[in-house]
Design a protein around this motif. Structure first.
Motif, PDB file in Angstrom:
ATOM      1  N   ALA A 144       0.831  -1.205   0.000  1.00 45.03           N
ATOM      2  CA  ALA A 144       0.000   0.000   0.000  1.00 45.03           C
ATOM      3  C   ALA A 144       0.863   1.252   0.000  1.00 45.03           C
ATOM      4  CB  ALA A 144      -0.925  -0.003   1.215  1.00 45.03           C
ATOM      5  N   ARG A 145       1.939   1.200   0.735  1.00 40.35           N
ATOM      6  CA  ARG A 145       2.834   2.363   0.773  1.00 40.35           C
ATOM      7  C   ARG A 145       3.448   2.625  -0.600  1.00 40.35           C
ATOM      8  NH1 ARG A 145       5.647   5.488   4.449  1.00 40.35           N
ATOM      9  NH2 ARG A 145       7.716   6.169   3.803  1.00 40.35           N
ATOM     10  N   ALA A 146       3.832   1.582  -1.297  1.00 35.63           N
ATOM     11  CA  ALA A 146       4.414   1.752  -2.627  1.00 35.63           C
ATOM     12  C   ALA A 146       3.391   2.361  -3.592  1.00 35.63           C
ATOM     13  CB  ALA A 146       4.903   0.409  -3.151  1.00 35.63           C
ATOM     14  N   THR A 147       2.156   1.903  -3.505  1.00 32.88           N
ATOM     15  CA  THR A 147       1.098   2.460  -4.350  1.00 32.88           C
ATOM     16  C   THR A 147       0.873   3.934  -4.040  1.00 32.88           C
ATOM     17  OG1 THR A 147      -0.011   0.316  -4.506  1.00 32.88           O
ATOM     18  CG2 THR A 147      -1.335   2.268  -4.983  1.00 32.88           C
ATOM     19  N   ASP A 148       0.928   4.260  -2.776  1.00 36.97           N
ATOM     20  CA  ASP A 148       0.713   5.638  -2.363  1.00 36.97           C
ATOM     21  C   ASP A 148       1.806   6.573  -2.874  1.00 36.97           C
ATOM     22  OD1 ASP A 148      -1.549   4.825  -1.026  1.00 36.97           O
ATOM     23  OD2 ASP A 148      -0.560   4.657   0.913  1.00 36.97           O
ATOM     24  N   ARG A 149       3.019   6.078  -2.948  1.00 34.91           N
ATOM     25  CA  ARG A 149       4.120   6.904  -3.467  1.00 34.91           C
ATOM     26  C   ARG A 149       3.840   7.307  -4.911  1.00 34.91           C
ATOM     27  NH1 ARG A 149      10.007   4.711  -2.749  1.00 34.91           N
ATOM     28  NH2 ARG A 149      10.348   6.795  -3.642  1.00 34.91           N
ATOM     29  N   THR A 150       3.337   6.366  -5.678  1.00 36.20           N
ATOM     30  CA  THR A 150       2.998   6.677  -7.070  1.00 36.20           C
ATOM     31  C   THR A 150       1.818   7.642  -7.127  1.00 36.20           C
ATOM     32  OG1 THR A 150       3.772   4.497  -7.772  1.00 36.20           O
ATOM     33  CG2 THR A 150       2.283   5.670  -9.264  1.00 36.20           C
ATOM     34  N   ALA A 151       0.843   7.408  -6.260  1.00 35.17           N
ATOM     35  CA  ALA A 151      -0.374   8.213  -6.293  1.00 35.17           C
ATOM     36  C   ALA A 151      -0.107   9.667  -5.939  1.00 35.17           C
ATOM     37  CB  ALA A 151      -1.399   7.618  -5.331  1.00 35.17           C
ATOM     38  N   ILE A 152       0.771   9.930  -4.978  1.00 35.93           N
ATOM     39  CA  ILE A 152       0.976  11.319  -4.574  1.00 35.93           C
ATOM     40  C   ILE A 152       1.688  12.094  -5.675  1.00 35.93           C
ATOM     41  CG2 ILE A 152       3.227  11.224  -3.408  1.00 35.93           C
ATOM     42  CD1 ILE A 152       0.006  12.916  -2.147  1.00 35.93           C
ATOM     43  N   LYS A 153       2.525  11.434  -6.450  1.00 36.37           N
ATOM     44  CA  LYS A 153       3.162  12.095  -7.597  1.00 36.37           C
ATOM     45  C   LYS A 153       2.105  12.475  -8.642  1.00 36.37           C
ATOM     46  CE  LYS A 153       7.748  10.015  -7.096  1.00 36.37           C
ATOM     47  NZ  LYS A 153       8.426  11.319  -6.798  1.00 36.37           N
ATOM     48  N   ALA A 154       1.123  11.597  -8.806  1.00 43.84           N
ATOM     49  CA  ALA A 154       0.035  11.918  -9.732  1.00 43.84           C
ATOM     50  C   ALA A 154      -0.777  13.110  -9.222  1.00 43.84           C
ATOM     51  CB  ALA A 154      -0.866  10.700  -9.919  1.00 43.84           C
ATOM     52  N   ALA A 155      -0.961  13.184  -7.909  1.00 37.57           N
ATOM     53  CA  ALA A 155      -1.693  14.310  -7.338  1.00 37.57           C
ATOM     54  C   ALA A 155      -0.962  15.620  -7.602  1.00 37.57           C
ATOM     55  CB  ALA A 155      -1.883  14.104  -5.838  1.00 37.57           C
ATOM     56  N   LEU A 156       0.345  15.596  -7.454  1.00 39.05           N
ATOM     57  CA  LEU A 156       1.146  16.789  -7.727  1.00 39.05           C
ATOM     58  C   LEU A 156       1.016  17.211  -9.183  1.00 39.05           C
ATOM     59  CD1 LEU A 156       4.560  16.480  -5.834  1.00 39.05           C
ATOM     60  CD2 LEU A 156       3.062  18.480  -5.894  1.00 39.05           C
ATOM     61  N   ALA A 157       1.087  16.242 -10.070  1.00 36.74           N
ATOM     62  CA  ALA A 157       0.987  16.546 -11.500  1.00 36.74           C
ATOM     63  C   ALA A 157      -0.370  17.152 -11.826  1.00 36.74           C
ATOM     64  CB  ALA A 157       1.237  15.285 -12.323  1.00 36.74           C
ATOM     65  N   GLN A 158      -1.413  16.628 -11.217  1.00 32.40           N
ATOM     66  CA  GLN A 158      -2.743  17.168 -11.483  1.00 32.40           C
ATOM     67  C   GLN A 158      -2.904  18.577 -10.939  1.00 32.40           C
ATOM     68  OE1 GLN A 158      -5.841  14.478 -10.335  1.00 32.40           O
ATOM     69  NE2 GLN A 158      -5.752  13.528 -12.329  1.00 32.40           N
ATOM     70  N   LEU A 159      -2.346  18.807  -9.758  1.00 34.38           N
ATOM     71  CA  LEU A 159      -2.438  20.150  -9.193  1.00 34.38           C
ATOM     72  C   LEU A 159      -1.745  21.160 -10.106  1.00 34.38           C
ATOM     73  CD1 LEU A 159      -3.489  21.681  -6.698  1.00 34.38           C
ATOM     74  CD2 LEU A 159      -1.205  21.404  -5.708  1.00 34.38           C
ATOM     75  N   ALA A 160      -0.682  20.732 -10.745  1.00 34.37           N
ATOM     76  CA  ALA A 160       0.062  21.635 -11.627  1.00 34.37           C
ATOM     77  C   ALA A 160      -0.729  22.049 -12.861  1.00 34.37           C
ATOM     78  CB  ALA A 160       1.377  20.977 -12.046  1.00 34.37           C
ATOM     79  N   THR A 161      -1.808  21.345 -13.152  1.00 37.14           N
ATOM     80  CA  THR A 161      -2.626  21.726 -14.308  1.00 37.14           C
ATOM     81  C   THR A 161      -3.515  22.924 -14.010  1.00 37.14           C
ATOM     82  OG1 THR A 161      -4.494  20.264 -13.771  1.00 37.14           O
ATOM     83  CG2 THR A 161      -2.676  19.313 -15.060  1.00 37.14           C
ATOM     84  N   ILE A 162      -3.602  23.309 -12.737  1.00 36.84           N
ATOM     85  CA  ILE A 162      -4.393  24.472 -12.346  1.00 36.84           C
ATOM     86  C   ILE A 162      -3.497  25.706 -12.335  1.00 36.84           C
ATOM     87  CG2 ILE A 162      -5.798  25.501 -10.529  1.00 36.84           C
ATOM     88  CD1 ILE A 162      -7.114  23.047 -11.712  1.00 36.84           C
ATOM     89  N   ASP A 163      -3.875  26.739 -13.041  1.00 36.61           N
ATOM     90  CA  ASP A 163      -3.121  27.986 -13.070  1.00 36.61           C
ATOM     91  C   ASP A 163      -3.495  28.819 -11.845  1.00 36.61           C
ATOM     92  OD1 ASP A 163      -1.917  30.395 -13.512  1.00 36.61           O
ATOM     93  OD2 ASP A 163      -2.656  30.642 -15.569  1.00 36.61           O
ATOM     94  N   ARG A 164      -2.570  28.954 -10.911  1.00 35.52           N
ATOM     95  CA  ARG A 164      -2.867  29.661  -9.662  1.00 35.52           C
ATOM     96  C   ARG A 164      -3.301  31.106  -9.908  1.00 35.52           C
ATOM     97  NH1 ARG A 164      -1.063  32.851  -5.725  1.00 35.52           N
ATOM     98  NH2 ARG A 164      -1.310  32.220  -3.527  1.00 35.52           N
ATOM     99  N   ALA A 165      -2.818  31.706 -11.000  1.00 41.22           N
ATOM    100  CA  ALA A 165      -3.146  33.101 -11.276  1.00 41.22           C
ATOM    101  C   ALA A 165      -4.626  33.307 -11.551  1.00 41.22           C
ATOM    102  CB  ALA A 165      -2.326  33.596 -12.466  1.00 41.22           C
ATOM    103  N   THR A 166      -5.367  32.246 -11.849  1.00 40.72           N
ATOM    104  CA  THR A 166      -6.794  32.372 -12.146  1.00 40.72           C
ATOM    105  C   THR A 166      -7.663  32.199 -10.911  1.00 40.72           C
ATOM    106  OG1 THR A 166      -7.090  30.006 -12.572  1.00 40.72           O
ATOM    107  CG2 THR A 166      -6.353  31.379 -14.428  1.00 40.72           C
ATOM    108  N   LEU A 167      -7.051  32.034  -9.730  1.00 33.94           N
ATOM    109  CA  LEU A 167      -7.811  31.697  -8.524  1.00 33.94           C
ATOM    110  C   LEU A 167      -8.124  32.928  -7.683  1.00 33.94           C
ATOM    111  CD1 LEU A 167      -5.752  28.542  -7.453  1.00 33.94           C
ATOM    112  CD2 LEU A 167      -7.898  28.594  -8.758  1.00 33.94           C
TER     113      LEU A 167
END
Length: 612
Positions: free
Chosen positions: A85-108
């Motif tokens: 489960a820990r190994a899966t979570d390591r992959t998942a949190i990287k995906a979360a970071l990548a998704q967050l990067a798709t949001i342009d903070r300047a538009t918030l």
């Protein structure tokens, strides 16, 4: 301190992440600058992450009332603590970071930008910590040791299963029994990790292992129907008239949990010959880097261990001078400050009997202190929401390794709990107790959670994230607020208790960095705390052992409080006559847990009239 951590013992590795296909990380469309508000896209993304996390963490699902309806099956489960489960979570949190990067903070909007900044900090910190050994909880507090005297399923889940599992009907009672049985595989998953970590050179100090084994044995060998794991639940089941579950619970404990506890004891006994008495994490693989990362996660600030140590020493010096003057005004002029505090600790005026009558008196004093400060809250707060709170004893089975006190949120519909370690009542001198109640209860942790619980506009994501520097920093700052509310106007010794508590937290920085950065021995650390902060030796030994397994966490209290005070005074200077302490406090509490830099910017925007 908060012992709820409402992430009650599983790895925080999968926070706001999941391996569930098609649910956890459904693609968010990039939001381009200049195309309008990105608030909706960010809110949807963080909500998906939050719901996926709640599915991943049945324990957190219960804490957030998510284990109902289509998710009712989660109420029967515990979190997955396995290496897989820990190994899966390591992959998942990287995906979360990548998704967050798709949001342009300047538009918030400002409020959504705050949410973005919090998520960014959480995800980046987890990305770092998940690349290391050990454990990290929901407050982003790492520990190199998955099981210790203050960590592990045996430690966290007893109260969760026994007291915080919802019991309203027969289905809940059956779910409780299933959850009780699930403790056995949870223990075995952590036992596997004990062996794995020992293989890469991560073994707790021998004094930690010895204390941990003793506590696990106490759970295994105690009367199960009288334990914190089972007794409170049986009481609630009986009160609801749901039948007799005692014999079934006893059978589950003896046939499943006892063997799992024995396997964990055997694993710890097997690594004990490899253990040493060196307290600091510097001895572990990449230990210095691990400690720097732990300090960053706990303080949410870029402060080096060297700078932390010097800051702690300077603050101790200033507080010792103030306490010296306060003691002198009470006619206590002979000896060091530490020696005079030790004299106060032994003063019969401030001691209770070492028995159940003494324990009852301490609980009554703490309860009275809460009632007194609650009546004064309107002077300093606009939002004075205070949910019910009770004061009780820490379960005897774990009090040998537990801190002096902690706060935990109650189950749904139940009051919050301020728990005192009453193993040795004499450790709680009554001149100290009011400040402890203000820290753990009101206007500290309990008040903090009460206000947040009534902040309906808070998105799910923000209700779940926690940061020690904010939560513990607020509770320490709350002690100052209590003093500013005049609680100690007619209680000079109580005010000395407040100052000594401040000194204790500053000394924690010195001792924590002393152990893990300066390479002090455990005995050196205990002696420094006793000599300079006037702490009692037995309580100090327990405290210092805690610092050994949660490196950097002890620094978060004073760092957080200092930064809250600095933000307040900066706003006061900027606003002049417009400054309203009630508005400041409401802003800090209703912002919810945030990294310190995010809080400081929020306060600065408020002072400048820019807050949303």
């Amino acid at each position: 301190m908060i012992d709820r951590r409402s992430f009650v013992g599983a790895s925080a590795a999968g926070m706001f992440a999941s391996s569930l296909p098609g649910m956890a990380f459904a693609s968010a469309r990039p939001v381009q600058s200049g195309t309008g508000s990105g608030d909706a896209a960010l809110a949807a993304l963080l909500q998906r992450h939050s719901e996926a996390y709640l599915v991943r963490s049945p324990e957190e699902a219960t804490a957030n009332d998510f284990d109902t309806g289509t998710h009712a099956a989660l109420r029967r489960l515990l979190d997955d603590r396995s290496m897989a489960a820990r190994a899966t979570d390591r992959t998942a949190i990287k995906a979360a970071l990548a998704q967050l990067a798709t949001i342009d903070r300047a538009t918030l909007s400002p409020r959504s930008a705050l949410d973005y900044d919090v998520a960014s900090f959480v995800y980046r910190t987890l990305d770092d910590l998940l690349g290391r050994y050990g454990y990290v909880d929901g407050n982003l507090r790492p520990s190199p040791y998955v099981v210790s005297q203050m960590n592990g399923a045996y430690y966290w889940l007893a109260d969760f299963i026994g007291s915080r599992h919802p019991i309203d009907d027969r289905a809940d009672a059956e779910a409780w029994l299933a959850r009780l049985a699930a403790l056995a595989p949870a223990l075995d998953q952590e036992t596997d990790r004990i062996r794995h970590d020992a293989g890469i050179g991560v073994v707790p100090p021998n004094f930690v292992i010895t204390k941990t084994i003793a506590q696990i044995k106490a759970l295994r060998d105690g009367a199960p129907l009288q334990s914190a794991l089972i007794a409170p639940a049986l009481t609630r089941i009986a009160a609801k008239g749901l039948g007799d579950y005692a014999s079934r619970a006893d059978a589950v404990f003896r046939s499943r949990i006892v063997p799992a506890l024995s396997r964990q004891i055997a694993a710890l006994e097997a690594v004990l010959p490899k253990a040493v008495d060196i307290a600091g994490v510097w001895r572990l693989p990449d230990g210095d880097d691990y400690y720097a990362a732990a300090c960053r996660a706990n303080t949410t600030a870029e402060i080096s261990p060297a700078d932390l140590h010097e800051t702690g020493l300077a603050q101790c010096k200033a507080l010792i001078a103030e306490i010296d003057a306060s003691l002198a005004r009470q006619g206590m002029t002979t000896g060091s400050v530490g020696a005079r505090i030790a004299t106060l600790n032994a003063d019969p005026r401030f001691r209770v009997s070492d028995d159940d009558a003494g324990r009852a008196k301490l609980l009554a004093i703490a309860d009275a202190s809460l009632k007194t400060v609650i009546a004064r809250l309107p002077r300093a707060f606009g939002n004075v929401s205070v949910d019910p709170i009770v004061v009780r004893r820490i379960p005897p089975a774990i009090e040998s390794g537990a801190p002096g006190a902690f706060y935990s949120e109650g189950a749904k519909g139940e009051p919050g709990v301020f728990s005192l370690n009453l193993k040795t009542p004499a450790e709680h001198s009554t001149w100290r107790l009011p400040t402890l109640a203000h820290h753990e209860g009101v206007p500290g942790h309990h008040f903090q959670y009460s206000v947040l619980a009534h902040s309906l506009a808070m998105p799910q994501f923000r209700k779940m994230v926690r940061f020690s520097a904010y939560t513990e920093g607020w509770a320490l700052y709350a002690q100052q607020v209590a003093d500013e509310l005049g609680i100690f106007e007619d209680d000079p010794f109580g005010r000395i208790g407040y100052l000594q508590s401040e000194l204790f937290r500053a000394a924690r920085i010195v001792v924590d960095t002393g152990i893990h950065y300066k390479r002090w021995t455990k005995d050196q650390a205990v002696a420094w705390m006793v000599d300079n902060a006037g702490e009692q030796p037995l309580a100090t030994e327990r405290e210092v052992t805690r610092y050994c397994v949660y490196p950097g966490q002890a620094c978060s209290f004073k760092v957080g409080a200092n930064r809250i005070v600095a933000a307040r005074e900066s706003a006061r200077a900027a606003m002049g006559a417009r400054f309203d302490i009630r508005g400041f406090h409401d802003l800090v509490l209703q912002s919810g847990p945030v990294p310190l830099a995010v809080l400081e910017k929020s306060v600065a925007d408020w002072a400048a009239g820019l807050a949303a």
